[in-house]
Design an enzyme around this catalytic site. Structure first.
Site, PDB file in Angstrom:
ATOM      1  N   ASP A   1      91.538  11.356   7.358  1.00 29.45           N
ATOM      2  CA  ASP A   1      92.521  12.412   7.072  1.00 29.45           C
ATOM      3  C   ASP A   1      92.584  12.778   5.599  1.00 29.45           C
ATOM      4  O   ASP A   1      93.632  13.158   5.080  1.00 29.45           O
ATOM      5  CB  ASP A   1      93.929  12.001   7.558  1.00 29.45           C
ATOM      6  CG  ASP A   1      93.946  11.714   9.050  1.00 29.45           C
ATOM      7  OD1 ASP A   1      93.152  12.331   9.768  1.00 29.45           O
ATOM      8  OD2 ASP A   1      94.757  10.871   9.487  1.00 29.45           O
TER       9      ASP A   1
ATOM     10  N   GLY B   1      90.714  14.543  13.883  1.00 34.23           N
ATOM     11  CA  GLY B   1      91.506  15.774  13.888  1.00 34.23           C
ATOM     12  C   GLY B   1      91.327  16.411  12.526  1.00 34.23           C
ATOM     13  O   GLY B   1      91.807  15.867  11.535  1.00 34.23           O
ATOM     14  N   HIS B   2      90.577  17.502  12.461  1.00 33.99           N
ATOM     15  CA  HIS B   2      90.274  18.148  11.185  1.00 33.99           C
ATOM     16  C   HIS B   2      91.005  19.486  11.119  1.00 33.99           C
ATOM     17  O   HIS B   2      90.763  20.367  11.940  1.00 33.99           O
ATOM     18  CB  HIS B   2      88.756  18.345  11.035  1.00 33.99           C
ATOM     19  CG  HIS B   2      88.006  17.048  10.987  1.00 33.99           C
ATOM     20  ND1 HIS B   2      86.638  16.957  10.913  1.00 33.99           N
ATOM     21  CD2 HIS B   2      88.454  15.755  10.996  1.00 33.99           C
ATOM     22  CE1 HIS B   2      86.277  15.671  10.883  1.00 33.99           C
ATOM     23  NE2 HIS B   2      87.353  14.932  10.927  1.00 33.99           N
TER      24      HIS B   2
ATOM     25  N   LYS C   1      88.976  16.443   5.030  1.00 32.22           N
ATOM     26  CA  LYS C   1      87.554  16.782   5.226  1.00 32.22           C
ATOM     27  C   LYS C   1      87.392  18.159   5.853  1.00 32.22           C
ATOM     28  O   LYS C   1      86.525  18.928   5.456  1.00 32.22           O
ATOM     29  CB  LYS C   1      86.883  15.716   6.127  1.00 32.22           C
ATOM     30  CG  LYS C   1      86.901  14.309   5.528  1.00 32.22           C
ATOM     31  CD  LYS C   1      86.289  13.301   6.477  1.00 32.22           C
ATOM     32  CE  LYS C   1      87.082  13.087   7.738  1.00 32.22           C
ATOM     33  NZ  LYS C   1      88.412  12.472   7.530  1.00 32.22           N
TER      34      LYS C   1
ATOM     35  N   GLN D   1      86.596  10.409  10.383  1.00 32.63           N
ATOM     36  CA  GLN D   1      87.255   9.176   9.945  1.00 32.63           C
ATOM     37  C   GLN D   1      86.991   8.951   8.445  1.00 32.63           C
ATOM     38  O   GLN D   1      86.778   9.916   7.746  1.00 32.63           O
ATOM     39  CB  GLN D   1      86.787   7.975  10.792  1.00 32.63           C
ATOM     40  CG  GLN D   1      87.317   7.996  12.228  1.00 32.63           C
ATOM     41  CD  GLN D   1      86.548   8.894  13.177  1.00 32.63           C
ATOM     42  OE1 GLN D   1      85.343   8.797  13.279  1.00 32.63           O
ATOM     43  NE2 GLN D   1      87.237   9.757  13.886  1.00 32.63           N
TER      44      GLN D   1
HETATM   45  P1  GDP Z   1      90.698  15.437   7.923  1.00 31.97           P
HETATM   46  O1  GDP Z   1      90.809  14.623   9.173  1.00 31.97           O
HETATM   47  O2  GDP Z   1      90.054  14.681   6.806  1.00 31.97           O
HETATM   48  O3  GDP Z   1      90.057  16.777   8.146  1.00 31.97           O
HETATM   49  O4  GDP Z   1      92.196  15.716   7.433  1.00 31.97           O
HETATM   50  P2  GDP Z   1      93.445  16.163   8.366  1.00 31.97           P
HETATM   51  O5  GDP Z   1      93.278  17.574   8.737  1.00 31.97           O
HETATM   52  O6  GDP Z   1      93.656  15.180   9.454  1.00 31.97           O
HETATM   53  O7  GDP Z   1      94.644  15.934   7.352  1.00 31.97           O
HETATM   54  C1  GDP Z   1      94.652  16.531   6.104  1.00 31.97           C
HETATM   55  C2  GDP Z   1      95.928  17.379   5.996  1.00 31.97           C
HETATM   56  O8  GDP Z   1      96.072  17.807   4.680  1.00 31.97           O
HETATM   57  C3  GDP Z   1      95.874  18.648   6.835  1.00 31.97           C
HETATM   58  O9  GDP Z   1      97.147  18.946   7.288  1.00 31.97           O
HETATM   59  C4  GDP Z   1      95.393  19.699   5.835  1.00 31.97           C
HETATM   60  O10 GDP Z   1      95.801  21.008   6.195  1.00 31.97           O
HETATM   61  C5  GDP Z   1      96.074  19.233   4.609  1.00 31.97           C
HETATM   62  N1  GDP Z   1      95.445  19.551   3.336  1.00 31.97           N
HETATM   63  C6  GDP Z   1      94.154  19.461   2.947  1.00 31.97           C
HETATM   64  N2  GDP Z   1      94.031  19.679   1.631  1.00 31.97           N
HETATM   65  C7  GDP Z   1      95.270  19.937   1.169  1.00 31.97           C
HETATM   66  C8  GDP Z   1      95.824  20.183  -0.128  1.00 31.97           C
HETATM   67  O11 GDP Z   1      95.129  20.203  -1.128  1.00 31.97           O
HETATM   68  N3  GDP Z   1      97.179  20.351  -0.181  1.00 31.97           N
HETATM   69  C9  GDP Z   1      97.990  20.329   0.906  1.00 31.97           C
HETATM   70  N4  GDP Z   1      99.286  20.552   0.755  1.00 31.97           N
HETATM   71  N5  GDP Z   1      97.505  20.072   2.130  1.00 31.97           N
HETATM   72  C10 GDP Z   1      96.170  19.862   2.242  1.00 31.97           C
HETATM   73  P1  IMO Z   2      89.704  11.998  10.984  1.00 28.66           P
HETATM   74  O1  IMO Z   2      88.285  12.425  11.259  1.00 28.66           O
HETATM   75  C1  IMO Z   2      92.565   8.772  10.621  1.00 28.66           C
HETATM   76  C2  IMO Z   2      92.066   5.333  13.265  1.00 28.66           C
HETATM   77  C3  IMO Z   2      93.110   5.085  14.329  1.00 28.66           C
HETATM   78  C4  IMO Z   2      93.063   3.574  14.388  1.00 28.66           C
HETATM   79  C5  IMO Z   2      91.579   3.274  14.212  1.00 28.66           C
HETATM   80  C6  IMO Z   2      90.823   3.066  15.510  1.00 28.66           C
HETATM   81  O2  IMO Z   2      90.713  12.999  11.387  1.00 28.66           O
HETATM   82  O3  IMO Z   2      89.850  11.536   9.573  1.00 28.66           O
HETATM   83  P2  IMO Z   2      90.001   4.721  17.427  1.00 28.66           P
HETATM   84  O4  IMO Z   2      90.777   5.662  18.306  1.00 28.66           O
HETATM   85  O5  IMO Z   2      88.962   5.400  16.603  1.00 28.66           O
HETATM   86  O6  IMO Z   2      89.471   3.541  18.166  1.00 28.66           O
HETATM   87  O7  IMO Z   2      91.112   4.128  16.413  1.00 28.66           O
HETATM   88  O8  IMO Z   2      91.036   4.386  13.524  1.00 28.66           O
HETATM   89  N1  IMO Z   2      91.434   6.680  13.280  1.00 28.66           N
HETATM   90  C7  IMO Z   2      91.689   7.629  12.379  1.00 28.66           C
HETATM   91  N2  IMO Z   2      92.572   7.653  11.365  1.00 28.66           N
HETATM   92  N3  IMO Z   2      91.737   9.821  10.819  1.00 28.66           N
HETATM   93  C8  IMO Z   2      90.841   9.797  11.821  1.00 28.66           C
HETATM   94  O9  IMO Z   2      89.913  10.763  11.968  1.00 28.66           O
HETATM   95  C9  IMO Z   2      90.810   8.685  12.687  1.00 28.66           C
HETATM   96  N4  IMO Z   2      90.077   8.335  13.772  1.00 28.66           N
HETATM   97  C10 IMO Z   2      90.455   7.118  14.114  1.00 28.66           C
HETATM   98  O10 IMO Z   2      94.372   5.563  13.942  1.00 28.66           O
HETATM   99  O11 IMO Z   2      93.741   3.036  13.294  1.00 28.66           O
HETATM  100 MG    MG Z   3      92.279  13.995  10.509  1.00 26.49          MG
END
Ligand code: GDP
Ligand code: IMO
Ligand code: MG
Length: 422
Positions: free
Chosen positions: A12, A39-40, A15, A223
Site C-alpha cells: 500500500d 488493491g491498487h 504503487k 504487496q
Molecule cells: P498500492 O497498493 O501500493 O497501490 O497503494 P493503495 O492504493 O492500497 O494505498 C495507497 C493510498 O494512498 C491510496 O488511497 C492512494 O490513492 C493514496 N495515495 C497515493 N499517493 C498519495 C499521495 O501522495 N498523497 C495522498 N494523500 N494519497 C496518496
Molecule cells: P498491495 O498490492 C498490504 C497482507 C495481508 C496480510 C498478509 C498476508 O495493495 O500493496 P494474504 O492475503 O496475502 O495471504 O495476506 O499480507 N497483504 C497486503 N498488505 N497491501 C497488499 O497489497 C497486501 N496483500 C497482502 O494484510 O497481512
Molecule cells: Mg494496496
C-alpha cells in the site's frame, strides 16, 4: 527500457498511483506476483479506481496489460473486475489485456482453507485478506494446482477439479467446515473460463516478441518487500516473491533485460494485518485515520501506521536493487510538528542497521529515532520541487539518503497532477 516497480515497505505504498504516472511512457504493464489480495488505487479527476488483478496501466489508452505466470488468479474475481471496469467506461479487450496460460487458479477451497487456518491460529493469525492466496501458492509448489490452461478446457477442468475437490472436502470437513459442491464450483469456474478464454495467451512469448520490437515494459509489483515470502517478516507475509526478482520468474523476462528498479515508499510507514512493525505509533495512526486516510483498499481494515523506518527501506533498497525512489503521501505529514525517522533498531545490547530475520527479535526491537522539524504547511498544491517547503525538501532528501537510493518522485496527493519529478 524495462522498469520494475516494487513496494519498499509493507504494501500500500501508492504503487497504483505511481504505475499510472509511469505508464504514460510505457508500452506494456505486467503484474508478476500476488493475486486479488492487492488493491491498487488510482484517481483520475474525480474518479476512483481500485485494481486488484488487472494492471493499473489499463486506465491509459493503447497500453497492453499483462497478467504474468507468477500471479494467482481468482477467475470469478477477475471477470467481475473486468465487468466493473466496463461500468466505469474502462474498456478491457484482448487487444489491451492478456492473461498468462500458466498463471495458477485460485479456487473456493483455497479461500475456505485460508479462512479456516486463520481461525486455527487464533491469536497467532496472519491477518490475511482471506482471498485464498496462501493455499493457492501452496498447491502450486506442491504441484497439485490448476493453471489457466486447465480452466479454459472444460474436460480438463472437470477431471482435475473433481479430484482436487474430493481431497479438499476431506480436509475441510475435518476442520468442521462445509464441503464444496463439485457441480456448483465446476459450473461457476467453467463459465468464468469461457469468459476469460479470449484473453489467454502465452505471455512469455508475447513479452519476448515485444522486446524484439523495443517495447518499454513496466512491471507492477504487488504487496511490498516485507511481505515477500523469503525476504519479509515470515510468517507474517504473503506467499509470493513480491521483490524485484519475482518480476523475472513471474513473467519469463530474464534479469539482464531489466534496466531499472523503482521503489515506492510512503513518507511514513503503514502495515495492514499482523506481524512486527517497529515504528508503529498511536499519534500518527490517530492523525491519519482522523483524516480519513489509511484504510485498506481490499478489505477496508484500518492500516497500522508508524514513523518512516529507514532501516527497513535501506534493506529494501538492498534486496531489490532500487535505483530510484518514489516517495508518496508526503502531504500526510503536513501538520506534524516533530517528525521522527527510525535510523537503527536497538535489541538488548545489539544495534541493528538492517532488518533482523528473526521475527521474534524484530518484534522486540526498539527504534532509534532522529527528529525533523515539521514544515507545518500544505504541500498538496505544490507542482515542482521549488514549490515544496524547504523543510519538506530537507526531509525528502534525508529519507532518500538514509534509504541509499536516488529521489525520483515526490507525491503530494492521490491524483496524477500531484506528482513532482525531482
Ligand atoms: P498500492 O497498493 O501500493 O497501490 O497503494 P493503495 O492504493 O492500497 O494505498 C495507497 C493510498 O494512498 C491510496 O488511497 C492512494 O490513492 C493514496 N495515495 C497515493 N499517493 C498519495 C499521495 O501522495 N498523497 C495522498 N494523500 N494519497 C496518496
Ligand atoms: P498491495 O498490492 C498490504 C497482507 C495481508 C496480510 C498478509 C498476508 O495493495 O500493496 P494474504 O492475503 O496475502 O495471504 O495476506 O499480507 N497483504 C497486503 N498488505 N497491501 C497488499 O497489497 C497486501 N496483500 C497482502 O494484510 O497481512
Ligand atoms: Mg494496496
Amino acid at each position: 527500457m524495462n522498469t520494475i516497480l516494487v513496494g519498499a515497505q509493507w504494501g500500500d505504498e501508492g504503487k497504483g498511483k505511481i504505475i499510472d504516472v509511469l505508464t504514460e511512457k510505457a508500452d506494456i504493464v505486467v503484474r508478476y506476483a500476488g493475486g486479488n489480495n492487492a488493491g491498487h488505487t488510482v484517481f483520475i479527476g474525480k474518479n476512483k479506481y481500485v485494481l486488484h488483478l488487472v494492471p493499473s496501466g489499463i486506465l491509459r489508452k493503447n497500453k497492453l496489460c499483462v497478467i504474468g505466470n507468477g500471479v494467482v488468479v481468482d477467475p470469478i474475481g477477475l471477470a467481475e473486475e473486468i465487468e466493473g471496469l466496463k461500468k466505469l467506461r474502462v474498456k478491457t479487450s484482448p487487444a489491451n489485456f492478456v492473461l498468462s496460460e500458466t498463471a495458477h487458479v485460485v479456487l473456493p477451497y483455497h479461500r475456505e482453507l485460508d479462512a479456516q487456518r486463520e481461525v486455527l491460529k487464533g491469536k497467532h493469525k496472519i491477518g490475511t485478506t482471506k482471498r485464498g492466496i496462501g493455499p493457492a501458492y501452496g498447491d502450486k509448489a506442491a504441484r497439485v494446482g490448476l493453471r489457466v490452461n486447465d480452466l479454459i478446457e472444460p474436460s480438463r477442468l472437470e477431471e482435475k477439479l473433481s479430484m482436487r475437490i474430493r481431497e479438499n472436502n476431506a480436509v475441510l470437513t475435518s476442520l468442521g467446515a462445509k464441503p464444496l459442491s463439485f457441480k456448483k464450483v465446476f459450473a461457476d469456474y467453467n463459465a468464468a473460463g469461457k469468459f476469460l478464454k479470449p484473453f489467454v495467451q502465452n505471455t512469455v512469448v508475447l513479452l519476448h516478441e515485444a522486446m524484439l520490437k523495443n517495447a518499454n515494459i513496466l512491471f507492477e509489483g504487488a504487496q511490498g518487500t516485507f511481505l515477500d515470502i523469503d525476504h519479509g517478516t515470515y510468517p507474517f507475509v504473503t506467499s509470493s516473491n513480491t521483490t524485484a526478482g519475482g518480476a523475472c520468474t513471474g513473467s519469463g523476462v530474464p534479469p539482464h533485460r531489466i534496466d531499472r528498479v523503482v521503489g515506492v515508499m510512503k513518507a511514513y510507514t503503514t502495515r495492514v494485518g499482523e506481524g512486527p512493525l517497529p515504528t508503529e505509533n498511536a499519534e500518527i495512526s490517530d492523525l491519519l485515520h482522523g483524516m480519513g486516510r489509511e484504510f485498506g483498499a481490499t478489505t477496508g481494515r484500518p492500516r497500522r501506521c508508524g514513523w518512516f523506518d529507514s532501516v527497513a527501506t535501506r534493506h529494501a533498497a538492498m534486496v531489490n536493487g532500487i535505483d530510484d525512489l518514489a516517495v508518496t503521501n508526503l502531504d500526510g505529514l503536513d501538520t506534524v510538528e516533530t517528525i521522527r525517522v527510525c535510523v537503527a533498531y536497538q535489541h538488548g545490547n545489539a544495534r541493528y542497521d538492517f532488518v533482523p530475520n528473526d521475527a521474534q527479535a524484530l518484534a522486540e526491537c526498539r527504534p532509534v529515532y532522529v527528529e525533523f522539524e515539521g514544515w507545518r504547511a500544505p504541500t498538496d498544491k505544490a507542482r515542482s520541487w521549488k514549490q515544496l517547503p524547504a523543510k519538506a525538501r530537507a526531509y525528502l532528501k534525508a529519507i532518500a539518503e538514509l534509504t541509499n537510493a536516488k529521489l525520483f518522485i515526490a507525491s503530494v496527493g492521490p491524483s496524477r497532477e500531484q506528482t513532482i519529478f525531482v
